[in-house]
Write a protein that holds these residues in place. Structure first.
Motif, short mmCIF file in Angstrom:
data_model
loop_
_atom_site.label_atom_id
_atom_site.label_comp_id
_atom_site.label_asym_id
_atom_site.label_seq_id
_atom_site.Cartn_x
_atom_site.Cartn_y
_atom_site.Cartn_z
N THR A 9 -88.14 39.16 32.22
CA THR A 9 -86.82 37.97 31.37
C THR A 9 -87.70 37.73 30.29
O THR A 9 -89.07 37.97 29.57
N PRO A 46 -79.70 27.96 30.78
CA PRO A 46 -78.72 27.43 31.36
C PRO A 46 -78.89 26.21 31.99
O PRO A 46 -78.46 24.94 32.78
N LEU A 86 -79.20 39.42 40.74
CA LEU A 86 -77.81 38.90 41.81
C LEU A 86 -76.59 39.06 42.97
O LEU A 86 -77.57 40.01 43.28
N TYR A 94 -71.35 37.81 42.78
CA TYR A 94 -71.05 37.78 41.96
C TYR A 94 -71.53 38.14 40.77
O TYR A 94 -71.08 38.36 39.17
N HIS A 123 -69.06 38.52 37.36
CA HIS A 123 -69.91 38.17 35.94
C HIS A 123 -70.57 39.90 35.33
O HIS A 123 -71.33 39.73 35.15
N GLU A 130 -70.15 40.60 32.68
CA GLU A 130 -71.19 40.09 31.08
C GLU A 130 -72.59 39.76 31.23
O GLU A 130 -73.60 40.01 30.67
N GLN A 131 -72.72 38.91 32.05
CA GLN A 131 -73.88 38.67 32.80
C GLN A 131 -75.11 39.82 33.31
O GLN A 131 -76.19 39.44 32.64
N TYR A 155 -76.28 41.57 29.85
CA TYR A 155 -76.65 41.11 29.28
C TYR A 155 -78.57 40.72 29.75
O TYR A 155 -79.35 41.16 29.85
N LEU A 156 -78.60 40.85 31.21
CA LEU A 156 -79.95 40.69 31.81
C LEU A 156 -80.34 42.03 31.67
O LEU A 156 -81.29 42.47 31.98
N LEU A 211 -79.56 31.49 38.26
CA LEU A 211 -78.68 31.53 36.59
C LEU A 211 -77.44 31.80 37.59
O LEU A 211 -76.31 31.33 36.76
N GLN A 212 -77.46 32.54 38.58
CA GLN A 212 -76.77 31.73 39.73
C GLN A 212 -76.07 30.96 40.37
O GLN A 212 -74.55 30.58 40.54
#
Length: 259
Positions: free
Chosen positions: A32, A39, A154, A158, A162, A164-165, A168-169, A243-244
């Motif tokens: 990452t 966040p 994740l 979840y 999500h 989209e997350q 993203y990741l 993030l979660q």
């Protein structure tokens, strides 16, 4: 974007918050960038001078020849602090960033005010897994592992809610230079701080995720039981608990740092 030119590497960093506030360093996980802490920026920078950075071999930091070691990554943090004229700071690291924090707090206790170790372990094994993963990304590229790795970051429910997350990741992981990722895999592989952590004197908070597979709560409890006076908090997320459960993560960290 700001770059700190250190002895053998250029480290990309970002500072947020009032320069009069105490400094809090945020260290990213393997694969990452400093953006993983997005966040937390608003809540934490209201109380701290927030220093985020891309670990060597990640993001916009330089990819130097590997393999790397945790003491080498820790020395990068010290070099960054020296570059910015910061004598002492609190430190929050997740996963690989947490291992780096263990080295810093044990080898250079005079530089660490308070320590947050999130979703991490004193030993993340087995070693062969890291050797195999490093070889795979060097041969086949980051896309070859992206889906499998992010699926462990994740919890499944979840991730389903999500998507989209997840994208993203996966994109963040795919953008990580393969050579830098592989070099850091070896740093994690060779890190065993099960005895070293017993020497940590900084007030320490350990955060685990109930659904964390790479570093399960048992690893977090071991840290909390081994580090004198350490506190332990378990969140409901998986490996990237910040993030979660961003709000609870930020609140938990702030409460500890201002205890």
């Amino acid at each position: 974007m700001p770059q700190a030119k250190l002895a053998d590497v250029s480290i990309h960093y970002q500072l947020d918050g009032d320069e009069k506030n105490p400094v809090l360093v945020m260290s990213n996980s393997l694969g990452t960038t400093l953006d993983m802490w997005a966040p937390q920026v608003q809540a934490l920078s209201a109380r701290f001078r927030l220093l985020r950075y891309d670990t060597r071999g990640h993001g916009q930091s330089q990819v130097t020849p590997g393999p790397y070691s945790i003491p080498q990554l820790g020395a990068d943090v010290l070099g960054l602090l020296d570059h910015l004229g910061i004598q002492k700071a609190s430190y929050c690291g997740l996963s690989m960033g947490g291992i780096t924090g263990m080295w810093l707090a044990s080898a250079h206790p005079e530089r660490i005010e308070r320590l947050v170790l999130s979703n991490t372990a004193a030993l993340i094994g087995p070693p062969d897994n890291w050797t195999t993963r490093a070889a795979k990304v060097q041969q086949e590229g980051m896309a070859s592992i992206a889906s499998a790795v992010v699926s462990r970051w994740l919890t499944p429910d979840y991730a389903e809610k999500h998507p989209e997350q997840v994208v993203y990741l996966e994109d963040m992981l795919k953008a990580t230079p393969a050579e830098g990722y592989a070099a850091n895999c070896i740093a994690v592989r060779d890190a065993d701080y099960r005895e070293t952590i017993k020497k940590i004197t900084a007030p320490t908070l350990v955060i685990s995720g109930a659904g964390d597979l790479p570093t399960p709560p048992s690893d977090g409890r071991y840290l909390a039981e081994s580090i004198p006076g350490a506190q332990y908090v378990e969140l409901a997320g998986a490996h990237l608990s910040n993030l979660q459960e961003p709000e609870r993560f930020s609140t938990t960290v702030l409460e500890f740092l201002h205890a």
